[in-house]
Design an enzyme around this catalytic site. Sequence first.
Site, short mmCIF file in Angstrom:
data_model
loop_
_atom_site.label_atom_id
_atom_site.label_comp_id
_atom_site.label_asym_id
_atom_site.label_seq_id
_atom_site.Cartn_x
_atom_site.Cartn_y
_atom_site.Cartn_z
N HIS A 36 0.82 -1.22 0.00
CA HIS A 36 0.00 0.00 0.00
C HIS A 36 0.85 1.27 0.00
CE1 HIS A 36 -3.61 -2.31 0.41
NE2 HIS A 36 -3.32 -2.75 1.62
N HIS B 289 -6.38 -7.24 -0.31
CA HIS B 289 -6.55 -5.85 -0.70
C HIS B 289 -5.72 -5.51 -1.93
CE1 HIS B 289 -7.18 -5.95 3.77
NE2 HIS B 289 -8.25 -5.27 3.42
N ASP C 54 -4.17 -12.98 3.68
CA ASP C 54 -5.42 -12.47 4.24
C ASP C 54 -6.62 -12.72 3.35
OD1 ASP C 54 -4.29 -10.71 2.45
OD2 ASP C 54 -4.56 -8.92 3.67
#
Length: 340
Positions: free
Chosen positions: A158, A195, A282
Amino acid sequence: MKAVYHPAQRAHDPKHFLSSGAPQPNPEQPARVDALLGALERRGIAPAAPADRGLGPIARVHTAEYLRFLQTIHARWRRIEGASEEVIPNIHPDRRSASYPLSAVGQAGYHQADTACPISAETWGSAYWSAQTALGAADLVLGGARAAYALCRPPGHHAFADLAGGFCFLNNTAIAADHCLRGGRRPAILDVDLHHGNGTQGIFYARGDVLTVSIHADPARYYPFFWGHAQERGEGPGLGANLNLPIPRGTADAGFLDALERGLERIAAFGPDVLVLALGLDAFEGDPFGGLAVTTPGFARIAEAIGRLGLPLVIVQEGGYLCAELGANLESFLSGLPAG
């Protein structure tokens, strides 16, 4: 299988995490390391410590301004009367081209995208050695290893060139890919984290020399919200060198593998000679974030599909948070890779 890890990555121990306006304990904990190291031990893999390659390979991806911020901001922040123990922004500019403030509060807002990347006195050291760990795995593959696993913590995908976010400070995946490129290879990046790897996308978005492919929960109503949509294809020289494959929340093994096959087809068409994998565990059905529903055996199937590309593999650990199966999920993934 080779592996790389540095114990300095344990020192970063964030306390706070603001989600939907509610303060919660930060899930990116040092204990993640224990679960992942345990998985390596059970597979008979002893990680080596990385060499210190200095700031140069990191500064080829991140701006000098940002690196100086990460190194100094905590000490400056703590000089503010009544400041919190951790650096957490409370103001953000409306654009990246805004004027650069002198104050610690203003710079925190400029360089931290959200409240999920608190900075303590130990953050820089841990992030630095996390990046060096990724570089160490890349060097093993450049030296002839078929696969190398970088146990990176804190994670990195990120983080943009000058912006932290989502538990991430230095973009380990991008640093490893750029290092491979400068080592004479043609790298592609595949991100299988829950994500979207928005920082990785941002770093390479206007470049055509590194392909970025990400499979992730649909960001229309999920972090990181503003990036990761299917229409984002790159720009300028990078047009067509970015592929996002958002999938519905709750997608399980079959749907994930379908998206993966589309991603692998694009990677094969790019003609890379090394693959940098941003490995997020995740996506697991029991992960605390609960966004997707990949099973423990499903990680082995993901690895098998990736292995069929036949490319040397730099594996960079990204997400995957504390649950009873975290180590088992890494074991499952590693078991699915080709031997050797």
